[in-house]
Scaffold this active site. Sequence first.
Site, short mmCIF file in Angstrom:
data_model
loop_
_atom_site.label_atom_id
_atom_site.label_comp_id
_atom_site.label_asym_id
_atom_site.label_seq_id
_atom_site.Cartn_x
_atom_site.Cartn_y
_atom_site.Cartn_z
N TYR A 58 63.82 19.37 56.48
CA TYR A 58 64.94 18.64 57.05
C TYR A 58 64.72 18.42 58.53
CZ TYR A 58 67.20 20.18 52.69
OH TYR A 58 67.49 20.44 51.37
N LEU A 206 78.84 16.48 44.99
CA LEU A 206 79.74 15.33 45.17
C LEU A 206 78.98 14.01 45.00
CD1 LEU A 206 81.88 16.68 48.15
CD2 LEU A 206 82.49 16.58 45.73
N GLY A 207 77.88 14.04 44.24
CA GLY A 207 77.15 12.80 43.96
C GLY A 207 76.66 12.11 45.20
N ARG A 208 76.11 12.90 46.16
CA ARG A 208 75.62 12.36 47.44
C ARG A 208 76.73 11.63 48.19
NH1 ARG A 208 70.18 13.38 46.93
NH2 ARG A 208 69.47 13.51 44.77
N GLY A 214 83.46 7.03 46.96
CA GLY A 214 83.36 5.85 46.10
C GLY A 214 82.60 4.70 46.74
#
Length: 336
Positions: A58, A206-208, A214
């Site tokens: 990173y 959290l799905g990236r 959304g």
Amino acid sequence: MVARVKLGSQGLEVSKQGLGCMGMSAFYGQPKPEAEMIQLIHHAINSGITFLDTSDAYGPHTNEILIGKALKGGMREKVQIASKFGIIWGDGKAEVHGDAAYVRAACEASLKRLDVDCIDLYYVHRIDTRVPIEVTMGELKKLVEEGKIKYVGLSEASASTIRRAHAVHPITAVQIEWSLWSRDVEQEIIPTCRELGIGIVPYSPLGRGFLSAGPSLVQGLSESDYRKNNPRFQGENLESNKRVYQEIVEMARGKGCSASQLALAWIHEQGDDVCPIPGTTKMNNLDENIGGLGVSLTADEMAQLSALADMVKGDRSAYMANTWISANTPPLPSST
């Protein structure tokens, strides 16, 4: 304060939710201001989030330096540091290395950047498919014996690789992408971890960011944000996945919580051997994520949320070759 859980079977205890620190320094747009990120890390620790996740990849390297600075002044004793090795960036491409000499050199370098004597949990970030996992694990076992690391983890490893690694030295945790819309690990990886008593650390719960924000997330991504290439954020996939987000928002509204909190509650309900590490660079998002620990779900609600996986379109990553799907290593050469 945040509850604590035992991660794996070797004695590591961490906060029930961790903090993914990657986005502070890399991949999600430009690095964030150091002073603000140190303040965020301190707020997390003071709120009971003590399991900090970083990697030498990173930045590269800058995130470990940031964590090291944040832990000055007595903070080190309050946290469990998880770092990783194995990925080397060059010419815009990632090379994976797991040979013994590299394992040792990477660990020594991470210890210096973090400015600590010992790393609590040290993961193989990605599996080097050219090197028998027994070779990589053999060196990690030596580092444990020398007191430079306490516990060993794997990230994005296949079930067979997990078994082979665990036979050399106990694996404390496996880090994998697991969320409401990334469920492929439930077939082999999760059962293998549970059979062997290995803790499960879901990244991108959290799905990236998509399960939190959304479509507005996709619209706001900068050109330097690697999520721009995510297959789930493209064309027809995105249109289908918008409906997944809308379903989560509707259900969250009915429960009086946010979409983020509902998605995190779903992963927390998977078991006491699960510790997700949502990442954030914003104080209010951190507080919101912690609030997800207070959301409980009924069996019917869990089933309703789980069914959303059938609506998800697109691969979870643009780099599926670097996941557990292709993470087997050659056998250890015979000594005869």
